[in-house]
Enzyme design. Structure first.
Site, short mmCIF file in Angstrom:
data_model
loop_
_atom_site.label_atom_id
_atom_site.label_comp_id
_atom_site.label_asym_id
_atom_site.label_seq_id
_atom_site.Cartn_x
_atom_site.Cartn_y
_atom_site.Cartn_z
N ASN A 36 0.83 -1.19 0.00
CA ASN A 36 0.00 0.00 0.00
C ASN A 36 0.88 1.25 0.00
OD1 ASN A 36 -1.13 2.17 2.08
ND2 ASN A 36 -2.84 1.30 0.95
N LEU A 74 -4.02 -0.02 -6.79
CA LEU A 74 -3.53 -0.92 -5.75
C LEU A 74 -4.67 -1.83 -5.29
CD1 LEU A 74 -1.56 1.76 -3.71
CD2 LEU A 74 -0.62 0.12 -5.34
N ALA A 75 -4.34 -2.99 -4.78
CA ALA A 75 -5.35 -3.97 -4.37
C ALA A 75 -6.28 -3.42 -3.29
CB ALA A 75 -4.67 -5.24 -3.87
N CYS A 76 -5.82 -2.46 -2.53
CA CYS A 76 -6.65 -1.89 -1.46
C CYS A 76 -7.73 -0.96 -2.00
CB CYS A 76 -5.77 -1.13 -0.46
SG CYS A 76 -4.82 0.20 -1.21
N GLY A 77 -7.74 -0.76 -3.31
CA GLY A 77 -8.76 0.08 -3.93
C GLY A 77 -8.30 1.51 -4.20
#
Length: 182
Positions: free
Chosen positions: A121, A152-155
């Protein structure tokens, strides 16, 4: 004919699935890949996936009754060690010489080129301590493949995205070329 041998370390980040894609791509290009996973990595993707893609055993345990000293014997299986993805946890521990799992122990005992591709992140990536740890690793001769900006995967969108597989593969082949006997 093998185009080189790599040790691929996989740590516990969501980008671990990209390490599977990397394994497949390298194997198709004639590179022999041996995968070493942290325990956290096994929560994101299974060792069986890497075993099927690489055709080799996957290593996850430092202390195993049948494989004591595996970090020493693994050194002989690779011309280079690359860690994809390299989490903040792994980077911090490696930069301070902590060897509390198989991958870290291997990284500290490996005598060839070591490359890491950070992925995390943006808030973690930009933390001063993480950046200091990356600089410390560079000073100790470890090559860092810069993270990219993007989704990023966290949105969120930002810095900390794993470098593209094309870039990682290019660096692997450049490094293999430098390490191969003339």
């Amino acid at each position: 004919m093998s185009k080189g041998k790599i040790l691929l370390g996989v740590t516990g980040g969501i980008a671990a699935y990209k390490a599977a894609e990397l394994t497949s791509a390298l194997t198709q290009k004639g590179v022999e890949v041996t995968v070493i996973m942290t325990e956290s990595a096994t929560h994101f993707i299974t060792p069986l996936t890497f075993r099927m893609l690489s055709g080799n055993d996957v290593f996850t345990e430092l202390f195993s009754a049948r494989r004591y000293g595996v970090h020493i014997s693994l050194r002989e299986r690779g011309d280079i060690l690359i860690v994809v993805p390299a989490t903040a946890n792994f980077i911090g521990k490696l930069s301070h010489g902590i060897a509390d799992d198989l991958l870290l122990t291997l990284a500290l005992s490996f005598t060839g080129p070591v490359i890491i591709a950070p992925a995390m992140n943006e808030a973690m990536f930009k933390k001063r301590i993480v950046q200091e740890n990356l600089q410390r690793l560079k000073r100790h001769g470890i090559k860092i493949i810069p993270s990219e900006k993007g989704y990023l995967a966290c949105g969120y969108r930002g810095e900390g995205r794993l470098a593209s597989l094309d870039k990682i593969i290019k660096i692997i082949f450049e490094t293999l070329k430098k390490t191969s006997p003339k």
